[in-house]
Enzyme design. Structure first.
Site, PDB file in Angstrom:
ATOM      1  N   GLN A   1      12.394   5.213  17.979  1.00  0.00           N
ATOM      2  CA  GLN A   1      11.558   5.117  19.390  1.00  0.00           C
ATOM      3  C   GLN A   1      11.579   3.372  19.638  1.00  0.00           C
ATOM      4  O   GLN A   1      11.384   2.432  20.473  1.00  0.00           O
ATOM      5  CB  GLN A   1      10.663   5.247  20.185  1.00  0.00           C
ATOM      6  CG  GLN A   1      11.136   7.247  20.116  1.00  0.00           C
ATOM      7  CD  GLN A   1       9.874   7.693  20.532  1.00  0.00           C
ATOM      8  OE1 GLN A   1      10.007   7.847  22.377  1.00  0.00           O
ATOM      9  NE2 GLN A   1       9.667   8.038  19.738  1.00  0.00           N
TER      10      GLN A   1
ATOM     11  N   VAL B   1      11.188  -0.889  17.843  1.00  0.00           N
ATOM     12  CA  VAL B   1      12.630  -1.870  18.423  1.00  0.00           C
ATOM     13  C   VAL B   1      11.804  -3.077  17.651  1.00  0.00           C
ATOM     14  O   VAL B   1      12.937  -3.477  17.135  1.00  0.00           O
ATOM     15  CB  VAL B   1      12.218  -2.594  19.621  1.00  0.00           C
ATOM     16  CG1 VAL B   1      13.108  -1.886  20.974  1.00  0.00           C
ATOM     17  CG2 VAL B   1      10.968  -2.740  20.285  1.00  0.00           C
TER      18      VAL B   1
ATOM     19  N   HIS C   1      15.889   3.383  21.027  1.00  0.00           N
ATOM     20  CA  HIS C   1      15.156   1.583  22.359  1.00  0.00           C
ATOM     21  C   HIS C   1      15.765   0.100  22.214  1.00  0.00           C
ATOM     22  O   HIS C   1      15.545  -0.146  22.974  1.00  0.00           O
ATOM     23  CB  HIS C   1      14.301   2.309  22.752  1.00  0.00           C
ATOM     24  CG  HIS C   1      14.102   4.112  23.192  1.00  0.00           C
ATOM     25  ND1 HIS C   1      13.093   4.308  22.877  1.00  0.00           N
ATOM     26  CD2 HIS C   1      14.541   5.041  23.717  1.00  0.00           C
ATOM     27  CE1 HIS C   1      13.009   5.453  23.333  1.00  0.00           C
ATOM     28  NE2 HIS C   1      14.659   6.001  23.871  1.00  0.00           N
TER      29      HIS C   1
ATOM     30  N   GLY D   1       3.983   9.442  14.587  1.00  0.00           N
ATOM     31  CA  GLY D   1       3.380   8.177  14.965  1.00  0.00           C
ATOM     32  C   GLY D   1       4.288   7.965  16.963  1.00  0.00           C
ATOM     33  O   GLY D   1       4.353   7.035  16.918  1.00  0.00           O
TER      34      GLY D   1
ATOM     35  N   ASN E   1       0.866  12.870  12.479  1.00  0.00           N
ATOM     36  CA  ASN E   1       0.478  11.445  13.884  1.00  0.00           C
ATOM     37  C   ASN E   1      -1.176  11.405  13.897  1.00  0.00           C
ATOM     38  O   ASN E   1      -1.999  12.090  12.953  1.00  0.00           O
ATOM     39  CB  ASN E   1       0.940  12.270  15.293  1.00  0.00           C
ATOM     40  CG  ASN E   1       0.936  11.247  16.347  1.00  0.00           C
ATOM     41  OD1 ASN E   1       0.381  10.303  16.092  1.00  0.00           O
ATOM     42  ND2 ASN E   1       1.027  11.597  17.572  1.00  0.00           N
TER      43      ASN E   1
ATOM     44  N   ALA F   1      -1.078   7.162   9.617  1.00  0.00           N
ATOM     45  CA  ALA F   1      -0.269   6.831   9.661  1.00  0.00           C
ATOM     46  C   ALA F   1       0.020   6.609   7.313  1.00  0.00           C
ATOM     47  O   ALA F   1       1.151   7.210   6.968  1.00  0.00           O
ATOM     48  CB  ALA F   1       1.106   6.203   9.610  1.00  0.00           C
TER      49      ALA F   1
HETATM   50  C1  BV8 Z   1      16.082   8.287  30.437  1.00  0.00           C
HETATM   51  C2  BV8 Z   1      12.062   0.073  24.563  1.00  0.00           C
HETATM   52  C3  BV8 Z   1      18.106   9.152  31.260  1.00  0.00           C
HETATM   53  C4  BV8 Z   1      10.972  -1.283  25.609  1.00  0.00           C
HETATM   54  C5  BV8 Z   1      11.191   1.977  25.689  1.00  0.00           C
HETATM   55  C6  BV8 Z   1       9.793  12.278  34.459  1.00  0.00           C
HETATM   56  C7  BV8 Z   1       9.300  13.208  33.457  1.00  0.00           C
HETATM   57  C8  BV8 Z   1      10.564  12.802  32.385  1.00  0.00           C
HETATM   58  C9  BV8 Z   1      11.266  11.853  32.484  1.00  0.00           C
HETATM   59  C10 BV8 Z   1      11.154  10.682  33.204  1.00  0.00           C
HETATM   60  C11 BV8 Z   1      10.145  11.026  33.979  1.00  0.00           C
HETATM   61  N1  BV8 Z   1      10.390   9.979  34.878  1.00  0.00           N
HETATM   62  C12 BV8 Z   1      11.017   9.168  34.049  1.00  0.00           C
HETATM   63  C13 BV8 Z   1      11.644   9.383  33.415  1.00  0.00           C
HETATM   64  C14 BV8 Z   1      12.563   8.406  32.476  1.00  0.00           C
HETATM   65  C15 BV8 Z   1      11.842   8.024  31.038  1.00  0.00           C
HETATM   66  C16 BV8 Z   1      10.659   8.637  30.963  1.00  0.00           C
HETATM   67  O1  BV8 Z   1      10.453   9.513  29.918  1.00  0.00           O
HETATM   68  N2  BV8 Z   1       9.364   7.922  31.784  1.00  0.00           N
HETATM   69  C17 BV8 Z   1       8.036   8.189  30.208  1.00  0.00           C
HETATM   70  C18 BV8 Z   1       7.267   7.460  31.227  1.00  0.00           C
HETATM   71  C19 BV8 Z   1       7.831   9.675  31.502  1.00  0.00           C
HETATM   72  N3  BV8 Z   1      13.436   8.269  29.729  1.00  0.00           N
HETATM   73  C20 BV8 Z   1      13.855   6.848  30.803  1.00  0.00           C
HETATM   74  O2  BV8 Z   1      13.979   6.318  31.644  1.00  0.00           O
HETATM   75  C21 BV8 Z   1      15.168   6.367  29.018  1.00  0.00           C
HETATM   76  N4  BV8 Z   1      16.311   7.043  29.607  1.00  0.00           N
HETATM   77  O3  BV8 Z   1      15.614   9.324  31.235  1.00  0.00           O
HETATM   78  O4  BV8 Z   1      17.733   8.216  30.865  1.00  0.00           O
HETATM   79  C22 BV8 Z   1      18.676   9.622  30.429  1.00  0.00           C
HETATM   80  C23 BV8 Z   1      18.679  10.337  29.730  1.00  0.00           C
HETATM   81  C24 BV8 Z   1      19.169  10.578  28.122  1.00  0.00           C
HETATM   82  C25 BV8 Z   1      20.652  11.304  28.702  1.00  0.00           C
HETATM   83  C26 BV8 Z   1      20.927  10.466  29.813  1.00  0.00           C
HETATM   84  C27 BV8 Z   1      20.973   9.528  30.969  1.00  0.00           C
HETATM   85  C28 BV8 Z   1      14.979   5.813  28.875  1.00  0.00           C
HETATM   86  C29 BV8 Z   1      13.486   5.235  28.019  1.00  0.00           C
HETATM   87  C30 BV8 Z   1      13.579   3.731  27.316  1.00  0.00           C
HETATM   88  C31 BV8 Z   1      12.004   2.891  27.093  1.00  0.00           C
HETATM   89  N5  BV8 Z   1      12.251   1.974  26.080  1.00  0.00           N
HETATM   90  N6  BV8 Z   1      11.099   0.997  24.732  1.00  0.00           N
HETATM   91  C32 BV8 Z   1      10.420  -1.827  24.917  1.00  0.00           C
HETATM   92  O5  BV8 Z   1      10.124  -1.592  23.576  1.00  0.00           O
HETATM   93  O6  BV8 Z   1       9.522  -2.800  25.065  1.00  0.00           O
HETATM   94  S1  BV8 Z   1      10.048   3.383  25.998  1.00  0.00           S
HETATM   95  C33 BV8 Z   1       8.741   2.771  24.500  1.00  0.00           C
HETATM   96  O7  BV8 Z   1       7.869   3.713  25.399  1.00  0.00           O
HETATM   97  C34 BV8 Z   1       8.850   3.121  23.284  1.00  0.00           C
HETATM   98  O8  BV8 Z   1      10.319   2.903  23.088  1.00  0.00           O
HETATM   99  C35 BV8 Z   1       8.134   4.557  22.856  1.00  0.00           C
HETATM  100  O9  BV8 Z   1       9.654   5.427  23.007  1.00  0.00           O
HETATM  101  C36 BV8 Z   1       7.625   4.672  24.361  1.00  0.00           C
HETATM  102  C37 BV8 Z   1       6.753   4.451  23.485  1.00  0.00           C
HETATM  103  O10 BV8 Z   1       5.835   5.638  22.831  1.00  0.00           O
HETATM  104  P1  BV8 Z   1       4.955   5.675  21.308  1.00  0.00           P
HETATM  105  O11 BV8 Z   1       5.976   5.026  20.180  1.00  0.00           O
HETATM  106  O12 BV8 Z   1       4.826   7.237  20.928  1.00  0.00           O
HETATM  107  O13 BV8 Z   1       3.943   4.979  21.480  1.00  0.00           O
HETATM  108  P2  BV8 Z   1       2.690   5.848  22.386  1.00  0.00           P
HETATM  109  O14 BV8 Z   1       1.338   4.762  22.087  1.00  0.00           O
HETATM  110  O15 BV8 Z   1       3.081   6.106  23.362  1.00  0.00           O
HETATM  111  O16 BV8 Z   1       1.703   6.564  21.198  1.00  0.00           O
HETATM  112  C38 BV8 Z   1       1.737   6.367  19.846  1.00  0.00           C
HETATM  113  C39 BV8 Z   1       1.627   7.556  19.278  1.00  0.00           C
HETATM  114  O17 BV8 Z   1       1.134   7.149  17.506  1.00  0.00           O
HETATM  115  C40 BV8 Z   1      -0.152   7.790  20.057  1.00  0.00           C
HETATM  116  O18 BV8 Z   1       0.404   9.604  19.315  1.00  0.00           O
HETATM  117  C41 BV8 Z   1      -1.330   7.537  18.361  1.00  0.00           C
HETATM  118  O19 BV8 Z   1      -1.903   8.932  18.761  1.00  0.00           O
HETATM  119  C42 BV8 Z   1      -0.033   7.040  17.261  1.00  0.00           C
HETATM  120  N7  BV8 Z   1      -0.598   6.142  16.165  1.00  0.00           N
HETATM  121  C43 BV8 Z   1      -1.558   5.540  16.454  1.00  0.00           C
HETATM  122  N8  BV8 Z   1      -2.211   4.780  15.310  1.00  0.00           N
HETATM  123  C44 BV8 Z   1      -1.528   5.808  14.653  1.00  0.00           C
HETATM  124  C45 BV8 Z   1      -0.749   6.917  14.538  1.00  0.00           C
HETATM  125  N9  BV8 Z   1      -0.113   7.292  14.558  1.00  0.00           N
HETATM  126  C46 BV8 Z   1       0.050   7.544  12.806  1.00  0.00           C
HETATM  127  N10 BV8 Z   1      -0.791   6.489  12.311  1.00  0.00           N
HETATM  128  C47 BV8 Z   1      -1.615   5.400  12.965  1.00  0.00           C
HETATM  129  N11 BV8 Z   1      -1.654   4.474  12.882  1.00  0.00           N
END
Ligand code: BV8
Length: 249
Positions: A102, A104, A120, A187, A213, A231
């Site tokens: 996920q 970039v 993504h 992660g 994670n 990680a």
């Molecule tokens: C789509 C690029 C249709 C941008 C990104 C309601 C319900 C369900 C879905 C939706 C909804 N409303 C809207 C939606 C759809 C929406 C969505 O899911 N929204 C969310 C907010 C609810 N999704 C979309 O719009 C997607 N498109 O659905 O199209 C479709 C789909 C399929 C087929 C046909 C049609 C497009 C989403 C893409 C968005 N772009 N990235 C950029 O980077 O600037 S998303 C971006 O956020 C990331 O790429 C990643 O996906 C996400 C962040 O997530 P994580 O990577 O998990 O990061 P996070 O901080 O959340 O977590 C970090 C984790 O690491 C934690 O668990 C933490 O504990 C852990 N961690 C931290 N440090 C460490 C660690 N682990 C180990 N070691 C460490 N040291």
């Protein structure tokens, strides 16, 4: 490391899918999305990373990506032990190992991983909205940057999948999930779909599911096996154990 169990015998593991999120890059110094409560310059990331935000305020969105692209070029930024352990395992594993990220950033590739699927998009790629042509990009761009293909200003955007846009390589991803024996999530908080649903898809086709994670995420549950910690520590441990189990089988 928690109990390392392998219900499936190694000889039955021919195809592995690894899904990574920003947590695998955290120890390299790249912020995760939940850091700062998901804010960037007091904007919610979900508001900046959208086509609507780009249409309304392209300079703000360009600044968001230019800053992150420049960070990738910093001499301080390196893949960490988690990226390296995954890349080393991928090189020695005789079966098929696919990495769906996920993220970039380019840290998987810089650690030596191949065939990385950037569902993504990638910070170091831009696309001309007029021709659809993609270009590598290591600099900053804005609405005044002239496009290399049509020579006019204002057509370039980051080659990033924003909220509301369809992720890349979904057909390939779906076939990999349907065909894998082992699904490993590293992660990610499992907040964003469709990536957050991949574990369920893999499990429905019979794959064993493993989570590596920092901590358990409330909505992202039901893995067959989970290991929690940094990680940079638990990923090398996990793949070291996996290699030993395969070699002994
Ligand atoms: C789509 C690029 C249709 C941008 C990104 C309601 C319900 C369900 C879905 C939706 C909804 N409303 C809207 C939606 C759809 C929406 C969505 O899911 N929204 C969310 C907010 C609810 N999704 C979309 O719009 C997607 N498109 O659905 O199209 C479709 C789909 C399929 C087929 C046909 C049609 C497009 C989403 C893409 C968005 N772009 N990235 C950029 O980077 O600037 S998303 C971006 O956020 C990331 O790429 C990643 O996906 C996400 C962040 O997530 P994580 O990577 O998990 O990061 P996070 O901080 O959340 O977590 C970090 C984790 O690491 C934690 O668990 C933490 O504990 C852990 N961690 C931290 N440090 C460490 C660690 N682990 C180990 N070691 C460490 N040291």
């Amino acid at each position: 490391m928690g109990r390392f169990n392998y219900a499936v015998t190694m000889s039955k593991i021919h195809s592995i899918v690894v899904l990574t999120g920003s947590g695998i890059s955290a120890e390299s110094g790249l912020k995760t999305f939940r850091d700062n409560n998901g804010l960037w310059e007091d904007h919610a990331v979900e508001e900046v990373a959208t086509p609507e935000a780009f249409a309304a305020n392209p300079e703000l969105v360009h600044r968001f990506y230019n800053q992150r692209r420049q960070q990738l070029l910093s001499s301080e930024l390196h893949p960490n032990n988690a990226h390296i352990a995954l890349a080393e395992f991928q090189k020695t594993y005789v079966g098929k190992l696919s990495i769906i990220t996920q993220n970039v950033d380019n840290l998987h590739e810089r650690a030596g991983s191949s065939n990385v699927i950037h569902m993504h998009g990638e910070l170091q790629k831009i696309v001309c909205t007029r021709s659809g042509k993609r270009f590598d990009c290591q600099t900053s761009i804005d609405t005044k940057t002239q496009c290399q293909c049509c020579g006019i200003q204002g057509t370039l955007r980051p080659d990033i999948v924003w909220f509301g846009e369809i992720p890349k390589s979904m057909d390939l991803i779906e076939s990999l999930l349907a065909g894998c024996d082992l699904f490993i999530s590293i992660g990610t908080s499992g907040t964003v779909y469709p990536a957050a649903g991949f574990k369920q898809v893999a499990s429905s086709f019979g794959a064993k599911t493993v989570e590596l994670n920092l901590e358990a995420a409330s909505r992202y549950t039901g893995f067959d096996e989970s290991h929690y910690g940094l990680a940079g520590k638990i990923v090398p441990q996990y793949f070291d154990n996996l290699k030993k189990a395969i070699d002994q089988d």
